[in-house]
Design an enzyme around this catalytic site. Structure first.
Site, PDB file in Angstrom:
ATOM      1  N   GLU A   1      -0.971  -8.037   2.084  1.00 22.80           N
ATOM      2  CA  GLU A   1      -0.370  -6.734   1.762  1.00 22.80           C
ATOM      3  C   GLU A   1      -1.416  -5.719   1.302  1.00 22.80           C
ATOM      4  OE1 GLU A   1       3.159  -5.042  -1.191  1.00 22.80           O
ATOM      5  OE2 GLU A   1       3.080  -7.159  -0.710  1.00 22.80           O
TER       6      GLU A   1
ATOM      7  N   LYS B   1       1.545  -6.953   5.876  1.00 24.46           N
ATOM      8  CA  LYS B   1       2.547  -6.094   5.237  1.00 24.46           C
ATOM      9  C   LYS B   1       1.851  -4.832   4.723  1.00 24.46           C
ATOM     10  CE  LYS B   1       6.106  -6.102   1.605  1.00 24.46           C
ATOM     11  NZ  LYS B   1       6.753  -6.891   0.528  1.00 24.46           N
TER      12      LYS B   1
END
Length: 203
Positions: free
Chosen positions: A38, A80
């Protein structure tokens, strides 16, 4: 999370963050897990979409070099990330089509085709903005990776507003959550249309 501003993010900050993400991913794969990597560049600020493209490109470049150096298998990773967006306070806000085009252009440069999926953060966008922009990306054609969503606020916010912490609102909150999930599911295939927002959710 990395902010865009005067002289930030720094080179040191970008690479330190990338290294930490890669170590997490390597340890996850060693344990038999699929890491969700992420790297988030925040929308806060008055930067242009061009500046967002530049910083997001730099961040993704660093992340995938570090992932390679840590011997992370890209086919066993979900990414992500943020979308490439104008800053909240930018006087010029990119269109949904512009966001989609610049995001895909950025990711095609830096994300290996072996990565199976990119599941976007909503990153502080409104519920419908996040849905529309994901839809525009999927309308652009076939991509090397699956494009989907891993939204937090853009899924939860309508349900929380409907619920208000009251028992009598639970069913309304469930309907609100179902509706938002259905809209994003349509965007996942490029089949979303704004008029779908008026659809009634069965009680």
């Amino acid at each position: 999370m990395l902010s865009i501003g005067r002289n930030i993010p720094s080179e040191y900050g970008i690479w330190t963050n990338a290294h930490a993400l890669a170590r997490f991913a390597a340890l996850s794969q060693e344990a038999g897990l699929v890491p969700i990597v992420e790297p988030e560049v925040l929308m806060d600020g008055d930067h242009t979409i061009e500046r967002s493209f530049e910083v997001t490109s730099h961040v993704l470049h660093a992340v995938f070099i570090e992932l390679r150096d840590q011997r992370v298998h890209p086919e066993g990773v979900l990414l992500k990330p943020n979308m490439v967006l104008s800053g909240y306070d930018s006087p010029v806000q990119a269109s949904d089509e512009g966001v989609a085009r610049e995001t895909i252009r950025c990711f095609r440069r830096h994300v290996p085709a072996a990565v199976p999926g990119i599941v976007f953060l909503s990153g502080g966008q409104s519920d419908e903005d996040a849905t529309r922009r994901l839809n525009e990306m999927n309308k652009l054609g076939t991509h090397p990776w699956q494009l989907s969503f891993s939204y937090g606020r853009a899924l939860q916010s309508p349900a929380l507003k409907a619920w208000l912490g009251k028992e009598e609102n639970v069913e309304a909150a469930q309907r609100a959550f179902y509706h938002r999930a259905k809209m994003n599911s349509a965007a996942r295939t490029g089949m979303y249309a704004p008029e779908m927002e008026q659809e009634a959710v069965p009680a």
